[in-house]
Every structure is written in C-alpha cells, then in structure tokens.
Design a protein around this motif. Sequence first.
Motif, PDB file in Angstrom:
ATOM      1  N   THR A 164       0.821  -1.215   0.000  1.00 33.21           N
ATOM      2  CA  THR A 164       0.000   0.000   0.000  1.00 33.21           C
ATOM      3  C   THR A 164       0.858   1.268   0.000  1.00 33.21           C
ATOM      4  OG1 THR A 164      -0.100  -0.176   2.392  1.00 33.21           O
ATOM      5  CG2 THR A 164      -1.987  -1.013   1.162  1.00 33.21           C
ATOM      6  N   ARG A 165       2.169   1.101   0.244  1.00 33.07           N
ATOM      7  CA  ARG A 165       3.021   2.297   0.281  1.00 33.07           C
ATOM      8  C   ARG A 165       3.253   2.833  -1.139  1.00 33.07           C
ATOM      9  NH1 ARG A 165       8.094   0.052   3.320  1.00 33.07           N
ATOM     10  NH2 ARG A 165       7.532  -1.628   1.912  1.00 33.07           N
ATOM     11  N   THR A 166       3.417   4.146  -1.237  1.00 29.54           N
ATOM     12  CA  THR A 166       3.693   4.711  -2.560  1.00 29.54           C
ATOM     13  C   THR A 166       5.155   4.428  -2.914  1.00 29.54           C
ATOM     14  OG1 THR A 166       4.302   6.801  -1.546  1.00 29.54           O
ATOM     15  CG2 THR A 166       2.056   6.605  -2.363  1.00 29.54           C
ATOM     16  N   PRO A 167       5.423   4.176  -4.197  1.00 30.58           N
ATOM     17  CA  PRO A 167       6.822   3.915  -4.572  1.00 30.58           C
ATOM     18  C   PRO A 167       7.646   5.200  -4.550  1.00 30.58           C
ATOM     19  CG  PRO A 167       5.413   3.962  -6.506  1.00 30.58           C
ATOM     20  CD  PRO A 167       4.511   4.143  -5.327  1.00 30.58           C
ATOM     21  N   SER A 168       8.972   5.030  -4.482  1.00 26.23           N
ATOM     22  CA  SER A 168       9.845   6.202  -4.599  1.00 26.23           C
ATOM     23  C   SER A 168       9.844   6.666  -6.048  1.00 26.23           C
ATOM     24  CB  SER A 168      11.273   5.846  -4.188  1.00 26.23           C
ATOM     25  OG  SER A 168      11.300   5.520  -2.831  1.00 26.23           O
ATOM     26  N   LEU A 169       9.719   7.961  -6.230  1.00 28.95           N
ATOM     27  CA  LEU A 169       9.635   8.483  -7.591  1.00 28.95           C
ATOM     28  C   LEU A 169      10.896   9.247  -7.953  1.00 28.95           C
ATOM     29  CD1 LEU A 169       5.981   9.862  -7.557  1.00 28.95           C
ATOM     30  CD2 LEU A 169       6.795   7.707  -8.496  1.00 28.95           C
TER      31      LEU A 169
END
Lengths: 660, 262
Positions: free
Chosen positions: B120-125
């Motif tokens: 559920t965590r957002t990926p590193s962009l």
Amino acid sequence: MHRLVAIVCLVCVSLLTASLVLAQEADVSSEQGEAIQETVPGTAPGEGEYRSFLGLDSRVIVWVVAQVHLMFAAFVLGVPMFAVIVEIIGVVSKDDRYDHLAHEFTKLLSAAFSTTAALGGLLAFTLFGLYPRFMGYMSGIFHGSMYVYALLFFAEAFSLYLYYYTWERLRNRKALHISLGVLLNVVGTALMFIANSWLTFMMSPKGVDPATGALISFRDAFANPLWQPINVHRLIANVTFGGFVVGAYAAIRFMNAKTDEQRAHYDWMGYIGNFVAILALIPLPFAGYYLGREIYSVSPVMGNNMMGGAFSWTFIIQAILIGMIFVGANYYLWTGMSRIPGSERYTGYIKYLNVILLLCFAVWLTPHNLPLSSEEQLLMGGQYHPVLKYLGLMSAKNAAVNFIILSTFFSFLLYRRANKSERVPVSEQGRTVKIVVSAVGVLCMALLGAYAYSLLALDPTTLDLAPEKSRYFVLPAVLLIVQIGAIGACAVLTFVNRGIVAQAALFGVTILSVVFILGVYGFVVMTEANPFLRNIAVCQVLLVLSSLVFGSAIDVALFRKAQQVGNIAWGRIPIRSQYTLVLLCVSIVLLMGLMGYIRSGLREDWHVYGVIRDTSQWAFTPTMAYMSKVVALCTVIFLGLVTFVFWLSGLQQKESEPDS
Amino acid sequence: MPRRRMSLFWSVVVACASIYVFLAFVFPYAAMWIAGSENALPVPAALIAIFMALTIVGALIHVSTDDDRLREFLDPVVRLLRGWDRSEGYSTRAVARLAVLTAFPLLVGWVVYGAAAPDTRTPSLLRIQHPTMPGRYENLTNPFADVDEATRAQYIEEGTTLYQVNCRPCHGTKADGAGPMARGLRLKPADFQDAGTIGTVVESYAFWRIKEGGRGLPMAASPWDSAMPAWKDELSDEEIWKIVMAEYAIAGREPRKPESHE
C-alpha cells in the motif's frame, strides 16, 4: 624509400593545405552567398522530410550507427597519441620494449581504422537517407568543410599506413618515423575538430539567422560557442578511451597467455594502457565542467534540463560509471602492488584511500532532488532533505571530485615509489634537477598568480553582480596566493632534502584549500554571488593541477637514481586485476554512450536548437529504460566488433609466431 | 589470556551492519538536531541503498587488494560450505551450518516476496526538479528589468501585494513554502529561500511556472505532482512579471543570470 616517405608526407601536407584553402573559400563564398539567400531550403517542414528503412525507428538507427562510429573514431584518434609518446619514451630510454609496445598499439589501430571509415560512410548514408531535409540544411551550411573533411581523411589514411608500415624500415631513422606519427595525430585531430563543429552547431547555432536559418557567417557557424569546449573534452576523453580499450585487450591476452614471457608482456601493456588512461582521466572532469558551464551559457534552459531537468537522473548513472572507473583504476594499482618488492611499506595507506574515495562517491552520488516515497516526503516536510540536500549541490560535488583526483594521484605516487629504496639526496643531484623543479614551480606560481590577479581586478558588474559583491572574490585569490607560497616553500624543502615533507605539505595545503575551504565557501557564493561560482571552480582546478604538476616534479627529483628493492615481477598479478581492466573498458564504453546520448538529447525536439524543429515521430525524449537499452546495444555492438577486429589482426601473428 | 581478534569476515559484517544502523537509526536524530526539526529526518530508502552498496563495494575492495586477506575473508565462507571435520567438535558447528544454509534461501525468498507482494506504500519516484520549459518561454525577458531603482522598488511593491493576495496561502509570507495552506498539500511548496530552488532558474522559468502551473507541465516531466494552479486566466503577464520580481525579493534570492561564454 625515404623519397617515397617524403612524397607521401608532401601529399598529406598538401591535402592539409588544400583543406585550409577550401575552408577559407567556403567562408568567403558563404558570406557572398547569404545576401541573395532569403529562404533556406530545408528549414520549413514539408512532405518527405523523414524516411524510414524497413519500417525501423530512424532515430535509433542513426543513434546506434553514430555512437558506434564515434567509439571507433575515439579509439583510432586516442591510440596514436600515446603510441607516439610511447615510441618517444622508447627512443629516449633506449628500451626496446616501448618500441614493441607502440608498434603493437599501432597494429590494433590499423585494424580498427577501416571499420571506423566504413561506419562513417554508413552514418553519412543513414543521415542523408533518413533525414534528408535536415541534412540538406546542414550540407547547405557546412558543405565546404565536408570536402575538407574528406581530403583530410585521405591524409589520415596515408599517414596512418605510412606510420605503421615503415616501422621496420625507419628503425634507424626514428626522428622521421616519429614525425610521421605526429603528422598522423595532427591530421586526426583536425578531422575531429571539423566533425565537432557540425554537431556543436546543432546545439549552439551561430552565424545563421535564427528566424529563417539563413547562413550569415560560416566562420561563426563553424566556431560556434560549444566547439572549443567539445574539442577539449573529446581530445582528452579519446586518450582515456583508447587507454582503457588497450588495457582490456592486454588483459584478455594476459588471461590467454601460455608462457611467463607473454604474461609479463601483456601485464606490462595493461599497466601502460591503464596509466595513460588515468593520466588523461584526471583532467577530464575539469574539461567536462567547462563544457557543462558553456552549455548553461548557450541556454540556461538547456543547462537546467541537463543538471536539474529531464536529463538530471542520467547524471546519477554517469556518477556511478565514473565512480567505477576511478575506483577500478585505483583498485588495479593497489592489486598491482603485490608484484612490486618493497610495496608492503605503503600498502597500509590503501585502506585510507579506499575510505576517502568511497566517501567522496557517496557525496557525488547523492542527488539534490531525492527519490522519495510520499511517506518520506511527509516526514521531511518537502522534497529536499534538510541536511542531505547540501550534498546534492555543485559545490559539494566539485569538492568531492577534486578530492578523488588528488587521492588517485596519491595512489600513483605510492605505486611509483613502491620498489624504490635508498634515494640520492636532491642536493647531490646536480644542477639540471634543480633547474627543472624550479622551472615547473615558477610556471605553476605564474599561472596561479595570474589568476589571483585577475580575480582581484575582476569587475563584479561584468558578472551582473553589485559592486559590493567583489568582497567574495578575495578569499579565492588569497588561497591562490597561499598556494604560491606553499609551492615556493616546498621547493626549498626539496632542495634541502626534505622532499617527502614538501610533498605532504603541498598535498595538505591543497586539500585544505580545495576541499574544505572552497568546498564550503562555494555554498556561500552560490547564495550570495552565484555567477562567481564558475570562478571558484576554476580556482579549484588550478590549485589541484598545480599540486599535481609540482608534486610530480618533486617526486621525479626525489626518486631519480634511487636504488631498487627489486625488479617488478611483471606477470605475477592476481587475475582479478585483469578483470578490473575489462570492467574499466566496459565502463568507459558505457559512459561514452551515455554522454553521447545526453549531449545529443539535450536538444530535445530540435535538430538545430532554436532553428530547425524535429517534427518526426521519433522526436520524443526517451525514458531512462529506453535510453539504457540503446546505450547497452551500442556497447555490445562496439565491443563485439572491436573483439572481432582484434582477433583478425592477431591471425597473422599467430600464423607467423605460433608461440608468441 | 591473549585477546582474541575478530575474524576479517565478521569484522566486515559488523562494519556494514554498523553503517546501516547509523544511517537508519542514528543519522535521522542527528539531522533532526542539526536542522532544528520537530521530528526525526529519515535518510530516504533509495539513498540508504546507494550508501550501503558503496559500503559493500568498499569492503570487498578492502578484502581483495591482497591475496592473503582475501583468503582470510573467504575462509569462514569456504568452511561453511564445505562443512567441518567431525573430530573438531562438529555438533554445535553442524547445527549452526544447517541453520545458516536453511535460513539463507528463506531470507532470499523473503526479500523476493517483499519486492513482489502488493504494497500500500507509494513507490519512490524519480522526480525531475526542473521540467523542460517550452521553447516559447525560453527567450522571454522581464519587461520591467531595465528600470531605475525607484521604479523597480515600486514594481516589487506591487508584485508583493499581488503575491500576498494570491501566492502567500501556500508559499508563505516569507516565500519559505510554509503558508497556512501548505500543510494540506502532500508535496509541500518549495522553499524559495533555499539556494537550490528559484535561485537556480532564470526569471522566465519562474514566469512560466506561475502562468501555466502544474497542469502546464510537459509530459517528459512526469511523474510529477504539483498543486500549483495555472494563473494565466487570473493574472495578466505584467502582473506575473511583478510577482516574479517580488518573490525573488521576498526570498532574498537572485534569479540565475544567463552567462557569457569564456
């Protein structure tokens, strides 16, 4: 035979002269012609401006062909430079090994030359075939220099084959043979400079009307703003490239060697290739910085795209590759110390150098704009880490890269003195050594003094700064003056037989000034007087170069006529060092491919920046993954071809000398 | 009793682990103290990965520059893989070996699962700091640049008023990105007082960002999330130029100057 050589030389020189005359003619005719040229064919988009071949992506075809051609060209331009230098060393030292080595380098060269030419032809065909409108425009501007290029190509072919095939015949007339090598280098460099003007014109067009693209001055178009920076950068980079390719060749031969003699020869060859490559690698970051600043000067937007925009992440890949090259080159030296008797006295320093190099790379690899998840963004209160963000700015990077260069040089010094024992005191070495050390010192001091003076006399308004900002120019000037004092003091210490102390003091002062004082001061300047930041970088370059040059002069004086603990056991080196040489070659090929992409990609959807837009379907900026695949493809093709070409060149040797 | 030296292998393992502990658990608090922040400032995971990769490379270089050292380093690994002679008291070691050989594939499996399982965590962009400015903005120059000091001060004052009305809610009174609305935004407005933000771009870049806002960013800049509105329908070009002048003045920054060739 000598007459024949003279005739061919005459032909080459005539071609060179004819080229210059033609170039002059082109300039005059373009200046006469522009008055009647109101609209330029090729600047307006229309039907049939792009073609494709077998439905393939035209841009990728041109990209791959141009890149592989450029890699071969770098090799055939870089290797002659050190082949001639190695030959000269052989003549001066009367050591035949150097002569054999130079000959072997040249053999590789002659094999690669025809492939380079064939790829150049293929590139021209693909460009004219797939991008007819754009090439119509380019040939409209540069056709004069294209004839010159073709003539010079003949001259290069003649001089190269003459240089190679007269090796044995002119064995007793080395001065003449070396002159041929020099001629080869002059012609090769001139060729590269011409081609450079075409590609830099695409990035920084001058001498044309920006609205219509009509030619106004051929001279300005040719000597456009990025021409010299690219010339300098490529000249140095070619030597590095050639050195690492030769190093990898030697490594492969070493690993396939059957006898100790072969191993000793190829170990030594690999060492020379690596040595030359690193020697050229050391000034390369300075040349790269110069080019980068000039790109900013041409277009701040192009500059921002490069370092902070769509291409910024490619510079992280660049930092990884350069890191691999510097660490790999140092690692090769460190493992190589095991074959040097007496080196155990210095191996203790290696762990400190290792830590310094890796800390510097940690700084170099830290982006200003960090890859973050949303959770991390929330915790940090924004896009930038409040503490680590400083490592991402140019001042920190400059300090780190200068420290890397100084550390690499220190590795060299350790390697050089590894098997030296009892030294002859400098005071007992006669007048010549003192004169040379003094002359080098005076030269360094003059250079530093001139720049210090120019900083103190600098008018801040020329940098668009308020007059009171001139106070920021004082500290760098003072550090330059301190360095002058340090060089003077180190010269005195050297003459009273305290050369080791002198070297240590010089290193200490340089590191303090360049890394710790100017590294931190750069942040102040960045905030308060940003345009002056480039002068800070120049100061750092001068301080480091003076330290390298004068440090080398002291080193030569210190260990001249020194006794040896034992001879270097060539061939007795761990096999992993040879894999390192191969890794260095792969890294530099990848790096060249990457930097070629960045330089060309910065134009984005322009064929000629601001003049002719690229309206083809392939004009998008590739993603990192797409770019990586194409650069990897270029690397594989180049390494595959070069392996094949070297294998071909080895066939004759195998037949004639089965055991060699 | 002579002091027993830790083997090279375990020294390397302990050194790498110590660096990880420092980066993950010590540095965030040190950074909090240095920056005067209210909470710990973690080192981003991507950066920890880079630093740990460098650490491991450094360790491998250290152990492999010398043949004897490399042998010493590899010795425990080789012994583990080969197994010990039973006469050396195999029972404890054999159990430890079995545990390691069992745990290692499990560890690999856990890492693979962690990388592949839905999260559920957002990926590193890989965010781009300065998206490419469209060509039509590149050669724009500030029409109010070449004026006397008094007129300039007047424009800045007008721009400051416009700034305080339109920009302050997010960008803050001091242009430090700490406006009252900023807390509601996931990606905070940039701190213009920071030397690495508006000080690194030319004035026309700031003009473009205000005029076109987040919606006007080019596709090449994606993935990009910016809540910046496009002001072209609300403000005239003259007003935007005055705001540009004001925001540099409020933040105490100078716009990047186009440089001349050397």
